[in-house]
Design a protein around this motif. Sequence first.
Motif, PDB file in Angstrom:
ATOM      1  N   GLN A  27       0.828  -1.194   0.000  1.00 53.77           N
ATOM      2  CA  GLN A  27       0.000   0.000   0.000  1.00 53.77           C
ATOM      3  C   GLN A  27       0.868   1.252   0.000  1.00 53.77           C
ATOM      4  OE1 GLN A  27      -3.286  -0.267  -0.334  1.00 53.77           O
ATOM      5  NE2 GLN A  27      -2.999  -2.511  -0.373  1.00 53.77           N
ATOM      6  N   PRO A  28       0.351   2.361  -0.543  1.00 48.47           N
ATOM      7  CA  PRO A  28       1.104   3.624  -0.516  1.00 48.47           C
ATOM      8  C   PRO A  28       1.415   4.036   0.917  1.00 48.47           C
ATOM      9  CG  PRO A  28      -0.765   3.761  -2.020  1.00 48.47           C
ATOM     10  CD  PRO A  28      -0.923   2.471  -1.275  1.00 48.47           C
ATOM     11  N   GLY A  29       2.632   4.490   1.168  1.00 46.62           N
ATOM     12  CA  GLY A  29       3.029   4.937   2.501  1.00 46.62           C
ATOM     13  C   GLY A  29       3.763   3.893   3.297  1.00 46.62           C
ATOM     14  N   TRP A  30       3.725   2.606   2.836  1.00 40.06           N
ATOM     15  CA  TRP A  30       4.450   1.569   3.546  1.00 40.06           C
ATOM     16  C   TRP A  30       5.930   1.635   3.178  1.00 40.06           C
ATOM     17  CZ3 TRP A  30       1.066  -3.486   3.016  1.00 40.06           C
ATOM     18  CH2 TRP A  30      -0.151  -3.266   3.685  1.00 40.06           C
ATOM     19  N   SER A  31       6.799   1.422   4.192  1.00 33.30           N
ATOM     20  CA  SER A  31       8.230   1.454   3.952  1.00 33.30           C
ATOM     21  C   SER A  31       8.723   0.069   3.566  1.00 33.30           C
ATOM     22  CB  SER A  31       8.963   1.955   5.203  1.00 33.30           C
ATOM     23  OG  SER A  31       8.500   3.244   5.561  1.00 33.30           O
ATOM     24  N   ALA A  32      10.016  -0.040   3.381  1.00 29.48           N
ATOM     25  CA  ALA A  32      10.614  -1.329   3.046  1.00 29.48           C
ATOM     26  C   ALA A  32      10.388  -2.326   4.168  1.00 29.48           C
ATOM     27  CB  ALA A  32      12.106  -1.139   2.781  1.00 29.48           C
ATOM     28  N   SER A  33      10.490  -3.607   3.843  1.00 28.84           N
ATOM     29  CA  SER A  33      10.221  -4.649   4.831  1.00 28.84           C
ATOM     30  C   SER A  33      11.420  -4.884   5.723  1.00 28.84           C
ATOM     31  CB  SER A  33       9.860  -5.954   4.117  1.00 28.84           C
ATOM     32  OG  SER A  33      10.951  -6.389   3.334  1.00 28.84           O
ATOM     33  N   SER A  34      11.173  -5.552   6.854  1.00 31.52           N
ATOM     34  CA  SER A  34      12.229  -5.928   7.789  1.00 31.52           C
ATOM     35  C   SER A  34      13.150  -6.944   7.140  1.00 31.52           C
ATOM     36  CB  SER A  34      11.605  -6.513   9.052  1.00 31.52           C
ATOM     37  OG  SER A  34      12.536  -7.277   9.772  1.00 31.52           O
ATOM     38  N   PRO A  35      14.476  -6.871   7.370  1.00 33.11           N
ATOM     39  CA  PRO A  35      15.394  -7.863   6.785  1.00 33.11           C
ATOM     40  C   PRO A  35      15.081  -9.284   7.232  1.00 33.11           C
ATOM     41  CG  PRO A  35      16.598  -5.950   7.612  1.00 33.11           C
ATOM     42  CD  PRO A  35      15.193  -5.803   8.093  1.00 33.11           C
ATOM     43  N   SER A  36      14.676  -9.455   8.485  1.00 29.33           N
ATOM     44  CA  SER A  36      14.410 -10.807   8.994  1.00 29.33           C
ATOM     45  C   SER A  36      13.044 -11.323   8.576  1.00 29.33           C
ATOM     46  CB  SER A  36      14.521 -10.817  10.523  1.00 29.33           C
ATOM     47  OG  SER A  36      15.806 -10.452  10.948  1.00 29.33           O
ATOM     48  N   PHE A  37      12.078 -10.439   8.455  1.00 27.64           N
ATOM     49  CA  PHE A  37      10.705 -10.862   8.167  1.00 27.64           C
ATOM     50  C   PHE A  37      10.257 -10.264   6.832  1.00 27.64           C
ATOM     51  CE2 PHE A  37      11.270 -10.915  12.746  1.00 27.64           C
ATOM     52  CZ  PHE A  37      10.842 -12.192  13.071  1.00 27.64           C
ATOM     53  N   GLY A  38      10.959 -10.673   5.771  1.00 27.30           N
ATOM     54  CA  GLY A  38      10.628 -10.210   4.442  1.00 27.30           C
ATOM     55  C   GLY A  38       9.678 -11.159   3.742  1.00 27.30           C
ATOM     56  N   PRO A  39       9.344 -10.871   2.492  1.00 25.52           N
ATOM     57  CA  PRO A  39       8.395 -11.724   1.750  1.00 25.52           C
ATOM     58  C   PRO A  39       8.884 -13.145   1.555  1.00 25.52           C
ATOM     59  CG  PRO A  39       8.719  -9.589   0.669  1.00 25.52           C
ATOM     60  CD  PRO A  39       9.755  -9.681   1.726  1.00 25.52           C
ATOM     61  N   ASN A  40      10.203 -13.354   1.621  1.00 19.37           N
ATOM     62  CA  ASN A  40      10.764 -14.695   1.406  1.00 19.37           C
ATOM     63  C   ASN A  40      11.076 -15.423   2.704  1.00 19.37           C
ATOM     64  OD1 ASN A  40      10.742 -14.365  -1.424  1.00 19.37           O
ATOM     65  ND2 ASN A  40      12.643 -13.167  -1.315  1.00 19.37           N
ATOM     66  N   PHE A  41      10.575 -14.925   3.835  1.00 20.28           N
ATOM     67  CA  PHE A  41      10.818 -15.554   5.136  1.00 20.28           C
ATOM     68  C   PHE A  41      10.041 -16.867   5.212  1.00 20.28           C
ATOM     69  CE2 PHE A  41       9.197 -15.623   9.691  1.00 20.28           C
ATOM     70  CZ  PHE A  41      10.288 -16.332  10.166  1.00 20.28           C
TER      71      PHE A  41
END
Length: 594
Positions: A27-41
Amino acid sequence: MYHPPTRLCDSACIDILDFQPQPFNIQPGWSASSPSFGPNFEVSGTLPDITIVSGDRICYYAHSRFLLHSSTNAFGGLLRGTPPPSSLEVAEPGAALQIALHAIYRMPCAHLAPSLESTEGAIDALLAWGVDARALATPHSPLFSLVLAAAPRAPIEAYALAAHFRMDALAVAVSAHLLGFDTTALSDALALQMGPGYLRRLVEWHQMRLARLKEICLKPPAAHAPTPGCGRDDKGALMKAWAYASAGIVWEARPGTSAYQLRTSFEKAAAGVVCSECLTMLHARIEEVVQEWSLVPAPPDEDIPFGFGSLSQVFGPTFEFAGLLPDAVLVVEDQASFYVHSDRLSQVSLNAFGGLLDGTTGIAGPTFVVPESPDTLNITLRVVYELSCAHLSPSLDDIESVVNALIKYGIPLDSVTGSPDLPLHALILRHAPERPIEAYALAGHHGLESVAVAVSAHLLAYDTAALTNELALKMGAVYCRRLFMLHQDRLLALRRIVLRPPGTHRPTLVCGTGADGMGRLMRAWALVAAEVVWVASPGMSAQSLQTAFARPGRDIECIECLAMLRAHVQEVAREWSAVKVSIPAVFDVRRPLS
């Protein structure tokens, strides 16, 4: 790919294997994801299916089934609905949210080095989301280690945090860093945060150490016999020097006063002493002071499972037995103290508890340093006092250490294992379902007859061909033979039971004695019986026999033959159920400790 290392997490991971991840919409306004809990976690090969957005708009990808399994209130009500939402927003900042997720997934997080305020915010969030934070703060867990890592730089704050959330083992570990803390400098805010209970325990622990230090230091060196060069009047110089040094130590004493400080202060008293014998008595007393001070309870650098101040929660100074308070102290390698009753130990031991109770007496009652670990001594004393160990989960190796300690301290093993309701008997038997042969070998090795009998009932399905030389040697020839005989006797009994055919009924017009009559039933029974004997095992269940012998009934048309078959199948099941499932008890077992 990450796999959480806990039973709870394993079961949760099994659940989420059925869950198919959905694509994420950023969504607009969301920042980058956490290194540990990313989309490929990944967890057990499963990708995340939910996005959690922190208050400062950082995305964290997680598994909704895992979060639901860890929570008692649908993650604070945020994951209610079927299916759960694919994204949710929380008020907690990213610093707190990532600590909370690391704790839930049991992932190391010491590298994050967050502030204690962020850690406290994470624990508050866990509680709001229905997650048992105390269960996640067990010794050596990521959350436990995270708070403990902050103790050197902020000990009182870390202690207040652990106390506030009633994390007792963590409070014990942190308190090791509070020996130098001045309790008079404690602020109202920290006192309110930790609560009166933990505040009292901290203050009383400091007071106890100071009182003990004063008691130790004020006892002067012993006097030697008068000599021509040093008479009774000349010894006054030594006593005066000792009193002066003691007064200086007591005046500036701190709960964390080191043995080195004591030694240095008292050695200064030797400057004005010229008598060699006085110097000998002085140095001997200094060594006694250092040793006695080192035995005063102080929490170790790591956690201990017994409670505050290195005292066992059960075997503390107020532990009563038969209406009496303890009169002796056992101190283990990390200075954890166990208060016990010398009469009880003498009563149950055949060697004065390993020779400790042979008349040796310490200062203010007998104090003995023993080499056992705190866990081993805790269970050993529980066995001696016949206290429940049901809440403990020692490994078989730990239990063997307890058995060895009991032998060392002269406790007859048959007196503490001879009944199923005795703690040690129950502890070993608890391992029988998962590790039956190891538990049986342990019992056989030490001649724990009643335990071996009980454990052997879990060995009916064990393949004795897989028995290793090591285990055979450990259990010994007698118990090894008895295990083989149990299997052999059950197989012989099974053969005898199943090879006996059903009874016959009187010939009728539709079912005679020929091959097309009752002979058909006998042939069918013989074929199934041969198959059962061929694949038989000592652990075959009565249900398996009933299922196998029910098959001939499918081809039997005679009603009376069917009745005879069903009656015999029930008789076979009853007879097999009556065959003994454990090795026979052949030794007399002594009565439990009284």
